[in-house]
Design a protein around this motif. Structure first.
Motif, PDB file in Angstrom:
ATOM      1  N   ASN A 272      25.459  70.903 -10.737  1.00 32.41           N
ATOM      2  CA  ASN A 272      25.191  69.470 -10.904  1.00 32.41           C
ATOM      3  C   ASN A 272      26.359  68.610 -10.449  1.00 32.41           C
ATOM      4  OD1 ASN A 272      22.533  69.501 -12.011  1.00 32.41           O
ATOM      5  ND2 ASN A 272      23.373  70.162 -13.970  1.00 32.41           N
ATOM      6  N   SER A 273      27.549  69.177 -10.459  1.00 34.36           N
ATOM      7  CA  SER A 273      28.718  68.403 -10.030  1.00 34.36           C
ATOM      8  C   SER A 273      28.578  67.935  -8.591  1.00 34.36           C
ATOM      9  CB  SER A 273      29.998  69.231 -10.183  1.00 34.36           C
ATOM     10  OG  SER A 273      29.962  70.384  -9.334  1.00 34.36           O
ATOM     11  N   VAL A 274      27.808  68.644  -7.791  1.00 38.28           N
ATOM     12  CA  VAL A 274      27.671  68.284  -6.375  1.00 38.28           C
ATOM     13  C   VAL A 274      26.988  66.931  -6.232  1.00 38.28           C
ATOM     14  CG1 VAL A 274      26.716  68.960  -4.147  1.00 38.28           C
ATOM     15  CG2 VAL A 274      27.657  70.708  -5.681  1.00 38.28           C
ATOM     16  N   VAL A 275      25.825  66.750  -6.900  1.00 41.36           N
ATOM     17  CA  VAL A 275      25.134  65.464  -6.757  1.00 41.36           C
ATOM     18  C   VAL A 275      25.951  64.325  -7.365  1.00 41.36           C
ATOM     19  CG1 VAL A 275      22.773  66.315  -6.548  1.00 41.36           C
ATOM     20  CG2 VAL A 275      23.724  65.943  -8.815  1.00 41.36           C
ATOM     21  N   HIS A 276      26.726  64.620  -8.389  1.00 35.79           N
ATOM     22  CA  HIS A 276      27.534  63.563  -9.010  1.00 35.79           C
ATOM     23  C   HIS A 276      28.734  63.192  -8.137  1.00 35.79           C
ATOM     24  CE1 HIS A 276      24.915  63.942 -12.318  1.00 35.79           C
ATOM     25  NE2 HIS A 276      25.488  64.997 -12.887  1.00 35.79           N
ATOM     26  N   LEU A 277      29.426  64.183  -7.605  1.00 38.12           N
ATOM     27  CA  LEU A 277      30.565  63.886  -6.725  1.00 38.12           C
ATOM     28  C   LEU A 277      30.111  63.140  -5.473  1.00 38.12           C
ATOM     29  CD1 LEU A 277      32.629  67.168  -7.087  1.00 38.12           C
ATOM     30  CD2 LEU A 277      33.512  64.862  -7.487  1.00 38.12           C
ATOM     31  N   LEU A 278      28.989  63.539  -4.901  1.00 35.91           N
ATOM     32  CA  LEU A 278      28.473  62.842  -3.721  1.00 35.91           C
ATOM     33  C   LEU A 278      28.154  61.387  -4.048  1.00 35.91           C
ATOM     34  CD1 LEU A 278      26.112  65.632  -2.327  1.00 35.91           C
ATOM     35  CD2 LEU A 278      28.153  64.744  -1.172  1.00 35.91           C
ATOM     36  N   ALA A 279      27.572  61.147  -5.217  1.00 40.30           N
ATOM     37  CA  ALA A 279      27.209  59.778  -5.599  1.00 40.30           C
ATOM     38  C   ALA A 279      28.447  58.932  -5.864  1.00 40.30           C
ATOM     39  CB  ALA A 279      26.302  59.806  -6.824  1.00 40.30           C
ATOM     40  N   ILE A 280      29.433  59.487  -6.551  1.00 41.68           N
ATOM     41  CA  ILE A 280      30.669  58.739  -6.827  1.00 41.68           C
ATOM     42  C   ILE A 280      31.374  58.399  -5.518  1.00 41.68           C
ATOM     43  CG2 ILE A 280      32.932  58.812  -7.946  1.00 41.68           C
ATOM     44  CD1 ILE A 280      31.599  60.861  -9.953  1.00 41.68           C
ATOM     45  N   ALA A 281      31.473  59.379  -4.633  1.00 35.72           N
ATOM     46  CA  ALA A 281      32.111  59.139  -3.332  1.00 35.72           C
ATOM     47  C   ALA A 281      31.369  58.058  -2.557  1.00 35.72           C
ATOM     48  CB  ALA A 281      32.159  60.435  -2.524  1.00 35.72           C
ATOM     49  N   GLY A 282      30.040  58.080  -2.629  1.00 37.13           N
ATOM     50  CA  GLY A 282      29.256  57.059  -1.945  1.00 37.13           C
ATOM     51  C   GLY A 282      29.567  55.665  -2.424  1.00 37.13           C
ATOM     52  N   ARG A 283      29.830  55.510  -3.711  1.00 34.37           N
ATOM     53  CA  ARG A 283      30.183  54.188  -4.260  1.00 34.37           C
ATOM     54  C   ARG A 283      31.532  53.701  -3.743  1.00 34.37           C
ATOM     55  NH1 ARG A 283      27.076  52.359  -8.585  1.00 34.37           N
ATOM     56  NH2 ARG A 283      25.071  53.423  -8.543  1.00 34.37           N
ATOM     57  N   LEU A 284      32.389  54.629  -3.382  1.00 39.19           N
ATOM     58  CA  LEU A 284      33.718  54.271  -2.880  1.00 39.19           C
ATOM     59  C   LEU A 284      33.761  54.169  -1.360  1.00 39.19           C
ATOM     60  CD1 LEU A 284      35.708  56.651  -5.222  1.00 39.19           C
ATOM     61  CD2 LEU A 284      36.000  54.165  -5.177  1.00 39.19           C
ATOM     62  N   GLY A 285      32.633  54.462  -0.711  1.00 35.38           N
ATOM     63  CA  GLY A 285      32.607  54.428   0.748  1.00 35.38           C
ATOM     64  C   GLY A 285      33.298  55.608   1.388  1.00 35.38           C
ATOM     65  N   ILE A 286      33.423  56.709   0.646  1.00 36.10           N
ATOM     66  CA  ILE A 286      34.067  57.916   1.165  1.00 36.10           C
ATOM     67  C   ILE A 286      33.010  58.834   1.759  1.00 36.10           C
ATOM     68  CG2 ILE A 286      35.294  60.029   0.487  1.00 36.10           C
ATOM     69  CD1 ILE A 286      36.800  58.310  -1.570  1.00 36.10           C
ATOM     70  N   ASP A 287      33.252  59.321   2.942  1.00 39.52           N
ATOM     71  CA  ASP A 287      32.309  60.177   3.649  1.00 39.52           C
ATOM     72  C   ASP A 287      32.461  61.616   3.158  1.00 39.52           C
ATOM     73  OD1 ASP A 287      30.454  61.191   5.418  1.00 39.52           O
ATOM     74  OD2 ASP A 287      31.865  61.314   7.092  1.00 39.52           O
ATOM     75  N   LEU A 288      31.798  61.918   2.056  1.00 43.34           N
ATOM     76  CA  LEU A 288      31.806  63.266   1.491  1.00 43.34           C
ATOM     77  C   LEU A 288      30.436  63.881   1.757  1.00 43.34           C
ATOM     78  CD1 LEU A 288      33.742  65.049  -0.339  1.00 43.34           C
ATOM     79  CD2 LEU A 288      32.253  64.385  -2.233  1.00 43.34           C
ATOM     80  N   THR A 289      30.421  65.105   2.269  1.00 43.29           N
ATOM     81  CA  THR A 289      29.162  65.763   2.617  1.00 43.29           C
ATOM     82  C   THR A 289      29.118  67.176   2.042  1.00 43.29           C
ATOM     83  OG1 THR A 289      29.925  66.802   4.668  1.00 43.29           O
ATOM     84  CG2 THR A 289      29.175  64.497   4.809  1.00 43.29           C
ATOM     85  N   LEU A 290      27.942  67.800   2.132  1.00 42.00           N
ATOM     86  CA  LEU A 290      27.824  69.191   1.692  1.00 42.00           C
ATOM     87  C   LEU A 290      28.763  70.104   2.468  1.00 42.00           C
ATOM     88  CD1 LEU A 290      23.996  69.748   1.093  1.00 42.00           C
ATOM     89  CD2 LEU A 290      25.788  69.298  -0.591  1.00 42.00           C
ATOM     90  N   ASP A 291      29.046  69.762   3.715  1.00 43.62           N
ATOM     91  CA  ASP A 291      29.983  70.578   4.500  1.00 43.62           C
ATOM     92  C   ASP A 291      31.364  70.610   3.848  1.00 43.62           C
ATOM     93  OD1 ASP A 291      28.068  71.205   6.386  1.00 43.62           O
ATOM     94  OD2 ASP A 291      28.601  69.541   7.714  1.00 43.62           O
ATOM     95  N   ASP A 292      31.758  69.507   3.206  1.00 46.04           N
ATOM     96  CA  ASP A 292      33.052  69.477   2.514  1.00 46.04           C
ATOM     97  C   ASP A 292      33.061  70.442   1.335  1.00 46.04           C
ATOM     98  OD1 ASP A 292      34.459  67.431   4.040  1.00 46.04           O
ATOM     99  OD2 ASP A 292      33.029  66.009   3.191  1.00 46.04           O
ATOM    100  N   PHE A 293      31.936  70.566   0.641  1.00 50.54           N
ATOM    101  CA  PHE A 293      31.859  71.506  -0.475  1.00 50.54           C
ATOM    102  C   PHE A 293      31.988  72.935   0.034  1.00 50.54           C
ATOM    103  CE2 PHE A 293      30.162  67.722  -2.330  1.00 50.54           C
ATOM    104  CZ  PHE A 293      30.479  67.812  -3.666  1.00 50.54           C
ATOM    105  N   ASP A 294      31.325  73.217   1.144  1.00 52.62           N
ATOM    106  CA  ASP A 294      31.397  74.559   1.713  1.00 52.62           C
ATOM    107  C   ASP A 294      32.813  74.882   2.184  1.00 52.62           C
ATOM    108  OD1 ASP A 294      29.607  76.587   1.746  1.00 52.62           O
ATOM    109  OD2 ASP A 294      28.774  76.151   3.711  1.00 52.62           O
ATOM    110  N   ALA A 295      33.440  73.915   2.852  1.00 52.27           N
ATOM    111  CA  ALA A 295      34.774  74.159   3.417  1.00 52.27           C
ATOM    112  C   ALA A 295      35.842  74.210   2.332  1.00 52.27           C
ATOM    113  CB  ALA A 295      35.106  73.079   4.446  1.00 52.27           C
ATOM    114  N   ALA A 296      35.855  73.219   1.440  1.00 56.58           N
ATOM    115  CA  ALA A 296      36.907  73.153   0.416  1.00 56.58           C
ATOM    116  C   ALA A 296      36.749  74.251  -0.623  1.00 56.58           C
ATOM    117  CB  ALA A 296      36.899  71.784  -0.256  1.00 56.58           C
ATOM    118  N   GLY A 297      35.496  74.627  -0.921  1.00 49.01           N
ATOM    119  CA  GLY A 297      35.269  75.648  -1.939  1.00 49.01           C
ATOM    120  C   GLY A 297      35.393  77.068  -1.425  1.00 49.01           C
TER     121      GLY A 297
END
Length: 573
Positions: A272-297
């Protein structure tokens, strides 16, 4: 240093409007409370008797208030929308965006210079952070903390995780229903949220890894006196943050989000952290994608031996060295630049952090799993991605091929899952559709479908399961979630048929069905599925269905992405 406060727009001056604002807010406060010398601070409080995990936050708010007064600020309790994960139907996720929108508007509309965010239960910390990000005034999180461990028949109980486990044992015939119900009084031993590394604990870890808590706060048990002490310190710190104009956008940078992804992997955190982190980043205008989760994790070891992936519970993590003790073991994997609410980089708090029990926080060279960050799978069944949590899965099923058994809705699944005539084996792949953000609506936590009773009685305890739904962070199993696009948005999941051969290969990050593109394009949706999709005609549910985005972008509403800042659009009185 900031000289003029945002609240001065309400209280400064000798005209009628300033008079009204001041007069109505005096209420016994000292004369200098509204003279521009003291920051005005809201305590966004998600306490509610109907959110049992947050019911103690009124007590916590009093400690925050004391800290704000001590540092020269003026505190105000601001009750905000509270979502109880275990209580609201059909799912608390349906209202996360509503809560965030209401909080955002209240933060902007009121004469406040900063805000302390009190949350605990699953959706409360994400909603608070989404709102604070959109307004971008100084903000800091107080996580309400996990409950302490309860016991049944001499064994520790993990909230949620053992509900799933014990209920399956009842269905398998290895535990009586009477014994199952006896465990109910032992499950919840104290105030606080779930004591497993479920979504609530994960989001507290996320808040700390993002830099939005006092370092060392996340995971402090709710009944622990140190939680109140740190809440007092938080009240003091928010005053300094306002003086320094240290805002969410200064703290939650792209690198901070990458650190949060690493932290989630290291603790074996919730999908569930994925949908929440994506939403928070979206509010800040940060380009966070599923690819970032795959790469960073990728390559991050699971260091926490915690349920549902491991053995222990959150109060064990705290005594073993806490979140900082765990992150210290993987300091080299964290970005060094992101600061915390204190203005000091997170990594500077990790030097010489001891681990007191290496059976809970495992050694770097002997982790629970070597590489078990949340994995993104793609293929013709989920072209925009689906998620799996390998740490909660059966290793032998991480590469698997089997025939689909398709359920057209939650109701269809519940009606047929235990039908003796259901053509299902241990090799089958259970597929559930119509449970995405738009389809149900709200993306309920039903992805960890129950194992068919007939198979349970044969000793089967896990199967590959695929859906466009979510799964409780306390749950476990080889469960593929968040398939995007969802069936209700025309995603491939809508066109799977029972008997189609599905292959999952986590190592190669693929999820495919042996159906050609031409064949898929020729298929129509199941009438049963289409009839089950949500079709609201009024209220929040209609607004949600009309505007919710897909899981791979955070399931926020399309018109809420980005921030609107702290300026009030019009002045009137």
């Amino acid at each position: 240093m900031v000289n003029r406060l945002r609240s001065d727009d309400w209280y400064e001056g000798a005209d009628r409007n300033a008079y009204i604002h001041r007069a109505w807010m005096r209420r016994g406060n000292p004369d200098d409370a509204l003279d521009g010398s003291r920051p005005q601070i809201a305590i966004a409080n998600t306490a509610s008797d109907l959110t049992p995990c947050n019911a103690h936050l009124d007590e916590v708010a009093e400690s925050v208030k004391a800290g704000i007064w001590a540092a020269g600020g003026v505190p105000y309790n601001l009750p905000v929308v509270s979502l109880g994960e275990t209580q609201v139907k059909p799912t608390a996720m349906l209202w996360r965006n509503m809560a965030a929108m209401a909080m955002e508007e209240m933060f902007r509309a009121n004469p406040i210079d900063g805000v302390v965010l009190l949350g605990g239960c699953d959706k409360t910390i994400p909603a608070l952070l989404m709102a604070a990000s959109s307004v971008d005034i100084p903000a800091i999180v107080v996580p309400g903390g996990p409950m302490i461990t309860g016991h049944f028949r001499g064994e520790a109980l993990g909230c949620g995780t053992d509900v799933w486990r014990l209920s399956e044992e009842v269905r398998a015939g290895t535990l009586s229903n009477e014994q199952f119900l006896r465990s109910e009084s032992s499950m919840i031993r104290s105030k606080g949220h779930c004591n497993t590394m479920g979504t609530a604990s994960t989001m507290a870890v996320v808040a700390e890894a993002l830099g939005m808590t006092i370092p060392g706060f996340a995971g402090t048990p709710a009944p622990d006196a140190r939680l109140l002490s740190m809440s007092h310190d938080t009240g003091r710190l928010i005053v300094e943050m306002i003086r320094s104009d240290r805002k969410p956008s200064d703290i939650m940078t792209k690198d901070a989000f990458l650190n949060a992804i690493v932290a989630v992997a290291a603790v074996g955190g919730s999908t569930n952290s994925v949908v929440h982190l994506l939403a928070i980043a979206g509010r800040l205008g940060i380009d966070l994608t599923l690819d970032d989760f795959d790469a960073a994790g990728a390559g991050v070891p699971v260091m926490a031996n915690l349920q549902p992936s491991g053995r222990f519970l959150m109060d064990d993590l705290y005594r073993a060295g806490g979140v900082l003790g765990l992150l210290a073991q993987i300091k080299d994997m964290l970005k060094p630049a992101p600061i915390t609410v204190t203005g000091v980089p997170l990594v500077e708090y990790l030097d010489d952090r001891p681990v007191y029990d290496d059976t809970v926080i495992l050694p770097r060279d002997a982790p629970l799993m070597e590489d078990a960050g949340i994995t993104v799978l793609r293929g013709n069944l989920a072209p925009r991605g689906a998620l799996i949590k390998p740490a909660a899965a059966t290793p032998e099923l991480l590469q698997h091929t089997g025939p689909a058994v398709v359920f057209d809705s939650i109701e269809d699944m519940r009606d047929r899952i235990d039908d003796p005539a259901l053509d299902v084996t241990a090799d089958s792949v259970l597929v559930l559709r119509g449970c995405g953000p738009r389809g149900y609506p709200g993306m309920p936590e039903v992805g960890n479908m129950p194992i068919p009773k007939r198979l349970l009685e044969q000793g089967v305890r896990d199967m590959v399961r695929i859906s466009d739904a979510r799964m409780s962070g306390t749950a476990y199993g080889t469960v593929i979630l968040h398939a995007a696009p969802e069936a209700a948005a025309g995603g491939p999941l809508a066109f799977v048929r029972t008997g189609d051969i599905i292959t999952i290969d986590v190592e190669s990050r693929t999820l495919n069905m042996a159906v050609s593109d031409e064949e898929l394009q020729s298929r129509s949706q199941s009438p049963i599925s289409e009839a089950a999709y949500a079709a609201p005609v009024r209220g929040w549910e209609k607004l949600y269905v009309d505007h919710v985005m897909q899981a791979d972008t955070g399931a926020d509403l399309d018109f809420l992405v980005g921030g609107s800042g702290s300026k009030v659009s019009r002045e009137s009185h």
